[in-house]
Design a protein around this motif. Structure first.
Motif, short mmCIF file in Angstrom:
data_model
loop_
_atom_site.label_atom_id
_atom_site.label_comp_id
_atom_site.label_asym_id
_atom_site.label_seq_id
_atom_site.Cartn_x
_atom_site.Cartn_y
_atom_site.Cartn_z
N SER A 33 14.25 38.21 -47.64
CA SER A 33 15.32 37.26 -47.32
C SER A 33 15.82 36.63 -48.61
CB SER A 33 14.82 36.17 -46.36
OG SER A 33 13.74 35.47 -46.93
N GLY A 34 16.99 36.00 -48.53
CA GLY A 34 17.53 35.37 -49.72
C GLY A 34 18.85 34.69 -49.45
N GLY A 35 19.46 34.20 -50.50
CA GLY A 35 20.74 33.52 -50.34
C GLY A 35 21.31 33.11 -51.68
N PHE B 235 20.76 45.27 -44.68
CA PHE B 235 21.03 43.94 -45.22
C PHE B 235 22.05 43.26 -44.32
CE2 PHE B 235 23.70 41.10 -47.75
CZ PHE B 235 22.75 40.28 -48.36
N ARG B 236 21.73 42.06 -43.85
CA ARG B 236 22.64 41.40 -42.91
C ARG B 236 22.42 39.89 -42.95
NH1 ARG B 236 19.60 39.58 -38.72
NH2 ARG B 236 17.70 40.70 -38.15
N GLN B 237 23.29 39.17 -42.29
CA GLN B 237 23.12 37.73 -42.14
C GLN B 237 22.05 37.45 -41.07
OE1 GLN B 237 27.51 36.58 -41.81
NE2 GLN B 237 26.64 34.84 -42.91
N ARG B 238 21.33 36.38 -41.27
CA ARG B 238 20.35 35.96 -40.28
C ARG B 238 21.08 35.50 -39.01
NH1 ARG B 238 15.08 34.34 -40.78
NH2 ARG B 238 15.25 34.26 -43.07
N TYR C 56 18.81 33.65 -55.03
CA TYR C 56 17.37 33.54 -54.80
C TYR C 56 16.98 34.51 -53.70
CZ TYR C 56 18.44 30.76 -50.60
OH TYR C 56 18.91 30.33 -49.38
N MET C 57 15.78 35.00 -53.74
CA MET C 57 15.30 35.92 -52.70
C MET C 57 13.79 36.00 -52.76
SD MET C 57 14.07 39.00 -53.95
CE MET C 57 13.65 39.22 -55.68
N GLN C 58 13.20 36.51 -51.70
CA GLN C 58 11.77 36.74 -51.63
C GLN C 58 11.50 37.96 -50.75
OE1 GLN C 58 12.68 33.20 -51.06
NE2 GLN C 58 13.75 33.97 -49.24
N VAL C 59 10.46 38.69 -51.11
CA VAL C 59 10.05 39.88 -50.36
C VAL C 59 8.64 39.64 -49.84
CG1 VAL C 59 9.61 42.37 -50.46
CG2 VAL C 59 11.46 41.37 -51.84
N LYS C 60 8.40 39.96 -48.59
CA LYS C 60 7.07 39.76 -48.01
C LYS C 60 6.04 40.64 -48.71
CE LYS C 60 8.68 38.23 -43.47
NZ LYS C 60 8.66 38.46 -42.01
N GLU C 61 4.85 40.13 -48.82
CA GLU C 61 3.80 40.76 -49.61
C GLU C 61 3.59 42.25 -49.33
OE1 GLU C 61 1.11 41.55 -52.33
OE2 GLU C 61 2.02 39.55 -52.19
N PRO C 62 3.49 42.70 -48.09
CA PRO C 62 3.21 44.13 -47.87
C PRO C 62 4.34 45.06 -48.33
CG PRO C 62 2.78 42.82 -45.89
CD PRO C 62 3.54 41.95 -46.82
N ILE D 218 13.34 35.72 -35.20
CA ILE D 218 12.19 34.84 -34.99
C ILE D 218 11.97 33.98 -36.23
CG2 ILE D 218 9.69 34.78 -34.59
CD1 ILE D 218 9.98 37.50 -33.20
N PRO D 219 11.99 32.65 -36.09
CA PRO D 219 11.78 31.77 -37.25
C PRO D 219 10.37 31.93 -37.81
CG PRO D 219 11.80 30.50 -35.22
CD PRO D 219 12.19 31.89 -34.84
N GLU D 220 10.28 32.06 -39.13
CA GLU D 220 8.99 32.24 -39.78
C GLU D 220 8.81 31.26 -40.94
OE1 GLU D 220 9.14 36.34 -40.88
OE2 GLU D 220 8.42 37.04 -38.95
N GLY D 221 9.46 30.12 -40.85
CA GLY D 221 9.35 29.13 -41.91
C GLY D 221 10.33 29.35 -43.04
#
Length: 246
Positions: free
Chosen positions: A166-168, A139-142, A181-187, A147-150
């Motif tokens: 990712s989240g914040g 877990f770290r700061q961006r 807030y946070m989101q996890v990539k589907e896989p 690589i930007p992914e939107g």
């Protein structure tokens, strides 16, 4: 008894808002309406004495003013609530009430003066520390090297060299609260990574001098379980109802 309800300025009702937020003592998810100019505010007086205020905004369109979402009366004058609130509805011409169930005064008005009441969101507060682990996850700061992914959330979870979550924190709520807030990539979902992210974001909030909080849609059982696993508990609901025509 002479009751007057007049549209006024944010500055004029600010002392009452301080008392309202202190009494609520929870994250107030509509706080930003005042910061961004999305609300009209009304001063309530009885016999020339300032006794409270209300705030109205648009439930579907920000430019509308059809929804009462704040209603505060000094405790000494709450015996007049059932006289004040119908007059407020008449003056503002509101159609809806939106409130948090942990806002006792407006929630009482909702159940008495509205119908077709629905819970739209679950509200969460922190109650327990957890020690969740993400095997090999960092877990770290961006950074600018990512690589930007939107998604430009300021915190990420890296696993085997790839960003998997990712989240914040949203800081446009009443102090000292911060909304996670946070989101996890589907896989990578259903592996506990979401709860780990929430846990770590809670730590970030506290280190900033903020109190972590969160919310999710009433039907989102996966998000609810994720937040609970990270030590958050339900502290209320976001409610909405249609004002009765009386």
């Amino acid at each position: 008894m002479h009751i007057q309800i007049d549209k006024t300025s944010e500055v004029d009702i600010q002392p009452f808002r301080v008392l309202f937020l202190q009494e609520l003592n929870r994250q107030f998810i509509c706080n930003k309406c005042h910061q961004y100019g999305w609300a009209d505010v009304y001063l309530i007086t009885i016999n020339g004495i300032r006794v409270g205020y209300s705030a109205v905004w648009g439930t579907d369109r920000r430019e509308d003013r059809d929804t009462i979402f704040e209603f505060y009366v000094l405790p000494l004058y709450r015996k007049f609530t059932n006289t004040l609130f119908p007059k407020l509805c008449s003056v503002t011409k509101a159609t809806y009430i939106e409130c948090q169930s942990n806002d006792a005064l407006l929630a009482a008005m909702l159940y008495e003066y509205a119908h077709s009441i629905n819970a739209e969101a679950i509200l969460f507060e922190d109650y327990a520390s957890t020690d969740l682990r993400a095997s090999d996850g960092v877990f770290r700061q961006r950074t600018s090297d990512d690589i930007p992914e939107g998604d430009q959330s300021p915190y990420v979870l890296e696993l085997n060299g790839a960003i998997v979550a990712s989240g914040g924190l949203m800081l446009n709520y009443n102090l000292p609260f911060a909304d996670i807030y946070m989101q996890v990539k589907e896989p990578f979902r259903r592996q506990g990574l979401g709860s780990f992210m929430v846990q770590e974001l809670k730590k970030v909030a506290y280190l900033m001098g903020r109190v972590p909080a969160a919310r999710c849609n009433i039907t989102n059982q996966i998000s609810k379980a994720t937040l609970q696993k990270a030590g958050l508990q339900t502290c209320g609901f976001r409610l909405k109802g249609v004002l009765k025509n009386e």
